[in-house]
Design an enzyme around this catalytic site. Structure first.
Site, short mmCIF file in Angstrom:
data_model
loop_
_atom_site.label_atom_id
_atom_site.label_comp_id
_atom_site.label_asym_id
_atom_site.label_seq_id
_atom_site.Cartn_x
_atom_site.Cartn_y
_atom_site.Cartn_z
N ASP A 1 0.86 -1.15 0.00
CA ASP A 1 0.00 0.00 0.00
C ASP A 1 0.91 1.23 0.00
O ASP A 1 2.12 1.12 0.25
CB ASP A 1 -0.88 -0.03 1.26
CG ASP A 1 -1.75 1.19 1.40
OD1 ASP A 1 -2.33 1.64 0.39
OD2 ASP A 1 -1.84 1.71 2.52
N ASP B 1 -0.22 5.06 1.11
CA ASP B 1 -0.49 5.96 2.23
C ASP B 1 -0.34 5.26 3.58
O ASP B 1 -0.97 4.22 3.83
CB ASP B 1 -1.91 6.52 2.13
CG ASP B 1 -2.07 7.53 1.00
OD1 ASP B 1 -1.05 8.10 0.56
OD2 ASP B 1 -3.22 7.76 0.56
#
Length: 249
Positions: A84, A86
């Site tokens: 991922d 963020d």
């Protein structure tokens, strides 16, 4: 895979015996290209004269034990390493930059600053981990993927181009597959599987949101929760969990 100290000690006490037990050309090949390599010792062992098994161990049983040890040390690593973005690779999250955001400026300390003055940085050991995957021989053939539902994908693209990880590389230059759009993370991984043909069982995924891990795990992907980003501890534990899931203890 290297065991530098044991091999160095072995070579120091056995170099004369080794030189006498094999042909000069093979001895030269060993010392020039395989010194310190565990596999080099196995190669040398197989090339030695049958009667000189004691050049490596006191018995042929010892020679077999050496081979078994090498086999046991074989690593099982994922073929796709997905992250991922963020709050996993960087912080703050893109939505937290609303009111600022693009354009971003590079700073001397390898952080970024958005137009409102908010500083953005890579979390934990992100740079070292990505650099290792891209440059280490043990990761040859592995693919890096980014799977993100970030609220500002164009800002994320800019950050990927600007964030440096060393050796002239950026987040953008090391990625092989990008799945950056609003959707279930399971959709991202189905797309990765279609693009690469790599089984889900050969993938690992790091995400700071536990619900994304729960969504992807049923596919067979090893999912690792990263509440504080990509730290060394999370990375190592993740690889151990992957090996365990693949039947390795």
């Amino acid at each position: 895979m290297r065991l530098s100290r044991p091999v160095a000690a072995f070579s120091a006490h056995s170099s004369i015996a080794l030189k006498n037990s094999i042909t000069p050309s093979y001895y030269r090949k060993f010392t020039e290209t395989s010194a310190g390599s565990f596999l080099g010792i196995l190669l040398l062992s197989s090339l030695s004269k049958g009667s000189e098994c004691n050049s490596f161990q006191e018995s042929c049983q010892g020679k077999r034990a050496l081979f078994t040890m090498a086999a046991d040390k074989q690593e099982v690593l994922p073929k796709v390493v997905a992250f991922d973005l963020d709050a996993t690779l960087w912080y703050p999250e893109m939505y937290q930059l609303w009111g600022g955001g693009s354009p971003f400026k590079k700073n001397n300390d390898k952080t970024l600053t958005d137009r409102s003055g908010t500083r953005c940085y890579l979390m934990g050991n992100t740079a070292e981990i990505l650099r290792e995957i891209k440059t280490s021989p043990r990761w040859k053939g592995a693919k890096i993927a980014y799977c993100s539902c970030t609220d500002e994908p164009t800002w994320a693209d800019e950050c990927m181009r600007l964030f440096e990880i060393g050796d002239g590389m950026t987040l953008e230059s090391v990625v092989d597959i990008k799945e950056i759009f609003k959707s279930s993370k399971s959709t991202h991984f189905r797309n990765i599987h279609k693009k690469t043909g790599i089984p889900y069982e050969d993938m690992i995924f790091f995400d700071n949101e536990a619900h994304n891990c729960h969504t992807v795990a049923p596919l067979g992907v090893t999912c690792i929760h990263t509440p504080r980003g990509m730290t060394e501890e999370v990375w190592k534990n993740g690889l151990r969990q992957f090996a365990k899931n693949r039947g390795k203890k």
